[in-house]
Design an enzyme around this catalytic site. Structure first.
Site, short mmCIF file in Angstrom:
data_model
loop_
_atom_site.label_atom_id
_atom_site.label_comp_id
_atom_site.label_asym_id
_atom_site.label_seq_id
_atom_site.Cartn_x
_atom_site.Cartn_y
_atom_site.Cartn_z
CD GLU A 121 -2.91 1.18 2.34
OE1 GLU A 121 -2.72 0.42 3.32
OE2 GLU A 121 -3.84 1.98 2.27
N GLY A 146 2.77 2.32 10.89
CA GLY A 146 2.52 1.52 12.08
C GLY A 146 2.42 0.03 11.77
CB ALA A 147 0.63 -2.42 11.58
CG MET A 148 0.13 -3.29 4.87
SD MET A 148 -0.93 -1.85 4.47
CE MET A 148 -2.11 -2.65 3.39
CD GLU A 149 -4.91 -2.24 5.60
OE1 GLU A 149 -4.00 -1.77 6.30
OE2 GLU A 149 -5.57 -1.54 4.79
CG ASN A 150 0.03 -6.83 3.97
OD1 ASN A 150 -0.08 -5.93 3.16
ND2 ASN A 150 0.96 -6.84 4.90
CG HIS A 207 -6.11 0.42 12.57
ND1 HIS A 207 -6.85 1.58 12.55
CD2 HIS A 207 -5.60 0.30 11.32
CE1 HIS A 207 -6.79 2.12 11.35
NE2 HIS A 207 -6.03 1.37 10.57
CD GLU A 208 -2.94 -2.32 10.66
OE1 GLU A 208 -3.42 -2.48 9.53
OE2 GLU A 208 -2.58 -1.18 11.08
CG HIS A 221 -7.74 -2.08 7.89
ND1 HIS A 221 -8.58 -1.15 7.34
CD2 HIS A 221 -6.63 -1.38 8.28
CE1 HIS A 221 -8.02 0.05 7.41
NE2 HIS A 221 -6.84 -0.06 7.98
N1 0A1 Z 1 -3.17 0.80 5.82
C1 0A1 Z 1 -2.27 0.88 6.94
C2 0A1 Z 1 -1.35 2.01 6.91
C3 0A1 Z 1 -0.23 1.98 5.95
C4 0A1 Z 1 -0.27 2.83 4.87
C5 0A1 Z 1 0.78 2.93 4.00
C6 0A1 Z 1 1.87 2.15 4.26
O1 0A1 Z 1 2.96 2.25 3.45
C7 0A1 Z 1 3.06 3.32 2.64
C8 0A1 Z 1 1.93 1.29 5.32
C9 0A1 Z 1 0.85 1.21 6.17
C10 0A1 Z 1 -3.09 1.12 8.18
O2 0A1 Z 1 -3.99 1.94 8.15
O3 0A1 Z 1 -2.79 0.52 9.19
ZN ZN Z 2 -5.75 1.54 8.62
#
Ligand code: 0A1
Ligand code: ZN
Length: 880
Positions: free
Chosen positions: A127, A267-271, A303-304, A307
């Protein structure tokens, strides 16, 4: 110049994709310096365009194309074009299979977007537009496909191979290599793709869902952090349970994996099924993590997880809709945290963050609507506005529709749009339909920037016993939006009699009174509300629980505020009334300092503060909030021209006065909070610790040796990081020999623990002592400092420039040139981090002419840099 180089993308230019991708098979031959990716796509022309045959244009970034086959046959070079950013194939059958081979270098990827190395492991961040740095693709969220992924790597250095979904095969390969194949049964956009390869251990658990399925939960970390995952795992189970209970949402895969990595931009990523986390939001032990760290982990894990439904099952049609998933998920994680701890305290924390950061964003040159209309670099719009104001917009819907109506709206949204990529409009329409309401005007919250101001006046008709409130709203101009239309907002309020009783509310036209708190709907530029049967002139309690992200202007007297502070049934309002008084007091002292008048803290304020402090039966966490003075950043927001020195001096003067005058009460508050048992993050005493450490900071604000000794004793005997930092933080602001002694001991003790050493950098960067900038410059050379690691860069540079107003804004401008130097170094290394560090410069207009000039010079210097990244260019240019 940069203008031509960096194109602006407009929301109005959206068009549906020309092709759709059904399945994606990815084969990764992983190696740090050279990874080969083979992507097999089945795709078809999108008949929704109504356009007939069209060229296929795939996104790419920093890729080396090594092979290209169409339906199994090598494509001669004259049949396609490759540029920096695209692979175009003009002539394609309606349905076909493409095989694309690319080569990438994860070890050289310091931007941490796409596939990159974090220490010895390889991981991804896709993302918003990182997938195009792995392979050529239709890298946009409305192209959703089914992925099957095979990872091949050296077995010794990468025994663990993870991707989204379920593992369907694994085995050995020649030359000490092995492979694993993963299949994700859910359609997803490319930004949710993830892989991880490394030498990791995992902490396992299970969760049984409401329908009785068992889900495997796995938290992956490096061996040395094996014992630091318990809280993340527990938080995950709580989040899963909560989403079932509150929203009826069940998890949908058999496994949920979380991986902690040390190098991460956010912070983190919701893959899907494979969250990748900044290790600071996973790892915790009592000795090394504070109560606040534990709380942040719970929040980010939540949060993650949330998502998975709000973001993954239903995703965004395009990046302008980012708040569709982020605002909604912020709201959900805020509610989760509120249910896990104290609801009023959580609300206070969230409002403090919104008002000090988002309001400032909304008032400056980077102001943008929750749904922006254009961007140059989408990464710049992961903003306080999109996330936190977006969360407030959802909260207003909840307030307007009520608990049941809102839940029906959520259910309807999931029912209608599961598996789709949609806009904010679809979400709000589901709410409107479920609540039987017209939310057309409400949509303005998404499209108009700026913080509305409610000017409220009142009148009381003694003879008729009628009380009338007149509410006028306005919203200041923001870039590209000189005029605003009125917003639709919920104004929650109550009326208090002078004795403190809350008056049953009956609006003119209503039969009977209904409760003592209610929500008025404000829709006009100016509107009046009359209340009947009001026995005497009341004190209005306005915007209860901060029911809308607005500023309220109402001429409260000191007596009004004292009454609300003592008697309001809404705890948020009791806190707010205290804050308003403190703001008045400190802003008054700022004026005194500027005029060279002597400083005095008013006796009624000291007395009211003492009364609060003496009431130790209250919830300690709430009490600690009530006794905390407004932050320097929030005070700055209240002033016409920000004077960092005067703000700091005035606030410190109040703190030391309170420390002296209430010395014994603070000691008593500390006594009450002395722990009898060893620390545990869930022992229900975090509020106590907060109060104890706040008391210490007031005592130490006096500068008395006795207080310093108290601090040193606490520092030396602490069995947990909360108390250790609770003492070290005021010590680091103290010009005393104990300071360097304690900082050195802390470093000795924690050398090697990244998370704690980040704290050590931050403590020094945020010290208010005059020599801080030189210390920060020296710390840049410290062997543990590493500009490439985002947490470390933030811990020193971010902390100094964003959390140390008085030292960063030093008159000479030395803080400014320091920051610009670092931004320029980061520009080519990690543009996202460089761009985020620009924030303080965007506020230049709020300062005196001399500081304005100095900040502008640095912005101009940055803009003059050849090869400026899109991220940095956009924010610097818009700031000027
Ligand atoms: N979607 C994630 C936040 C996030 C956005 C961009 C990133 O890299 C550019 C990484 C994480 C969230 O809302 O937690
Ligand atoms: Zn988010």
């Amino acid at each position: 110049m940069h203008e031509n180089q960096h194109r602006t993308i407009h929301q109005k230019d959206y068009s549906v994709p020309d092709y759709l991708i059904d399945t994606v098979e990815l084969d990764f031959d992983l190696a740090p310096e050279c990874t080969r990716v083979l992507s097999r796509l089945t795709l078809h022309l999108n008949h929704d365009t109504g356009n007939g045959q069209r060229p296929l244009v795939l996104n790419g970034d920093d890729l080396k194309l090594v092979s290209l086959k169409l339906d199994g046959v090598e494509l001669p070079t004259e049949y396609y074009q490759v540029t920096d950013q695209q692979l175009s194939i003009p002539d394609l059958p309606e349905r076909c299979t493409l095989e694309i081979g690319t080569e990438i270098n994860p070890a050289a990827n310091s931007a941490l977007s796409g596939l990159y190395a974090s220490g010895p492991m390889l991981c991804t961040q896709c993302e918003a537009e990182g997938f195009r740095r792995i392979t050529y693709f239709l890298d946009r969220p409305d192209v959703m496909a089914i992925y099957t992924v095979t990872l091949k790597a050296d077995k010794k250095s990468c025994p663990v191979l993870l991707a989204n979904g379920n593992r369907t095969a694994q085995g050995e390969l020649p030359e000490g290599r092995h492979y694993a194949t993963w299949h994700d049964p859910f359609k997803k956009p490319s930004y949710l793709f993830a892989l991880v390869a490394g030498d990791l251990v995992h902490k396992a658990g299970t969760f049984t869902t409401c329908s009785g399925r068992t889900v495997n939960l796995e938290i992956y970390v490096e061996e040395k952090n094996r014992d630091k995952c318990d809280h993340a795992l527990l938080s995950l189970k709580r989040a899963m349970q909560w989403d079932e209970e509150e929203f009826g949402r069940e998890y949908d895969l058999d496994t949920y994996m979380v991986v902690a990595v040390d190098d991460f931009n956010m912070g983190a990523m919701e893959n899907k099924g494979l969250n990748i986390f900044n290790s600071r939001y996973v790892l915790a032990s009592p000795e090394s993590a504070t109560d606040a760290d534990y709380q942040a982990i719970e929040e980010v894990i939540g949060h993650e997880y949330f998502h998975n439904w709000t973001g993954n099952r239903i995703t965004c049609r395009d990046w302008f809709q980012l708040s569709l998933k982020e605002g909604l998920t912020i709201y959900r994680d805020q509610e989760f945290s509120a249910d896990m701890q104290s609801r009023p305290v959580k609300r206070i924390e969230d409002v403090k963050l919104l008002r000090s950061s988002q309001f400032a964003e909304d008032a400056g040159p980077l102001a943008h609507p929750v749904r922006p209309e254009s961007y140059v670099e989408i990464n710049n719009f992961y903003s306080m506005t999109v996330y936190h104001k977006g969360g407030e917009v959802i909260r207003m819907l909840r307030t307007l529709l009520g608990k049941e109506g809102f839940r029906r709206g959520m259910d309807l949204y999931f029912e209608r749009h599961d598996g789709q990529a949609v806009r904010v409009d679809e979400f709000v329409q589901a709410m409107a339909d479920a609540g039987g309401r017209d939310l057309t005007q409400f949509m303005r919250w998404y499209d108009q920037a700026g913080t509305p101001v409610l000017s409220i006046s009142d009148s009381y008709d003694e003879a008729a016993k009628t009380y009338t409130l007149t509410v006028s709203q306005s919203c200041p101009p923001t870039p590209g939006q000189p005029e605003k239309l009125p917003f639709h907002l919920p104004l929650a309020l109550g009326l208090l009699e002078r004795g403190g009783r809350e008056i049953p509310l009956r609006l003119s036209g209503e039969g009977a009174a209904g409760g003592t708190s209610r929500v008025l709907e404000v829709t006009e530029a100016s509107q009046s509300f009359s209340f009947l049967d009001v026995p005497s002139r009341p004190v209005p309690s306005l915007l209860r629980n901060f029911s809308a992200p607005v500023k309220v202007q109402y001429p409260y007297s000191d007596e009004d505020l004292m009454l609300l502070m003592a008697q309001d049934s809404d705890p948020f309002q009791r806190w707010e009334a205290g804050q308003i008084q403190a703001v008045k007091l400190i802003c008054g002292l700022v004026a005194d300092i500027q005029a060279g008048r002597p400083l005095v803290v008013s006796e009624p304020f000291i007395a009211a503060f003492g009364k609060l402090l003496a009431d130790l039966d209250q919830d300690s966490a709430f009490l600690a909030e009530a006794l905390t003075l407004p932050a320097e950043s929030y005070l700055a927001e209240q002033l016409e021209v920000i004077d960092p020195e005067a703000i700091h001096q005035a606030r410190e003067f109040v703190r030391s006065t309170l420390g002296e005058r209430h010395w014994d009460l603070f000691l008593a508050a500390r006594e009450k909070c002395v722990a009898r048992e060893p620390y545990h993050p869930d022992d229900g005493l975090s509020g106590c610790r907060k109060l104890k450490n706040l008391s210490l900071s007031y005592l130490m604000a006096t500068g008395k040796q006795q207080a310093i000794e108290l601090g040193m004793r606490q520092f030396e005997s602490a069995d947990n990081m909360t108390d250790s930092l609770g003492a070290l933080s005021p010590l680091s602001n103290c010009d005393c020999p104990e300071r360097s002694q304690a900082l050195a001991a802390f470093y000795q003790c924690w050398q090697g623990d990244r998370g704690v050493i980040d704290k050590w950098f931050t403590l020094q960067a945020t010290s208010r002592l005059p020599g801080t900038l030189s210390e920060v410059l020296a710390l840049l050379e410290h062997p543990d400092f590493d500009l490439r690691n985002p947490n470390r860069a933030r811990s020193l540079i971010g902390a100094f420039s964003q959390a140390n107003q008085v030292r960063f804004h030093e008159k000479s401008g030395a803080g400014y040139s320091f920051l610009a130097d670092q931004i320029l170094k980061l520009n080519s290394m990690n543009p996202q981090i460089a761009a985020r560090l620009l924030t303080p410069f965007s506020r230049w207009r709020r300062f005196d002419p001399s500081r304005q000039e100095l900040m502008k010079q640095q912005l101009q210097r940055i803009l003059a840099e050849p090869g400026l990244a899109r991220d940095v260019y956009e924010l610097a240019a818009k700031s000027l």
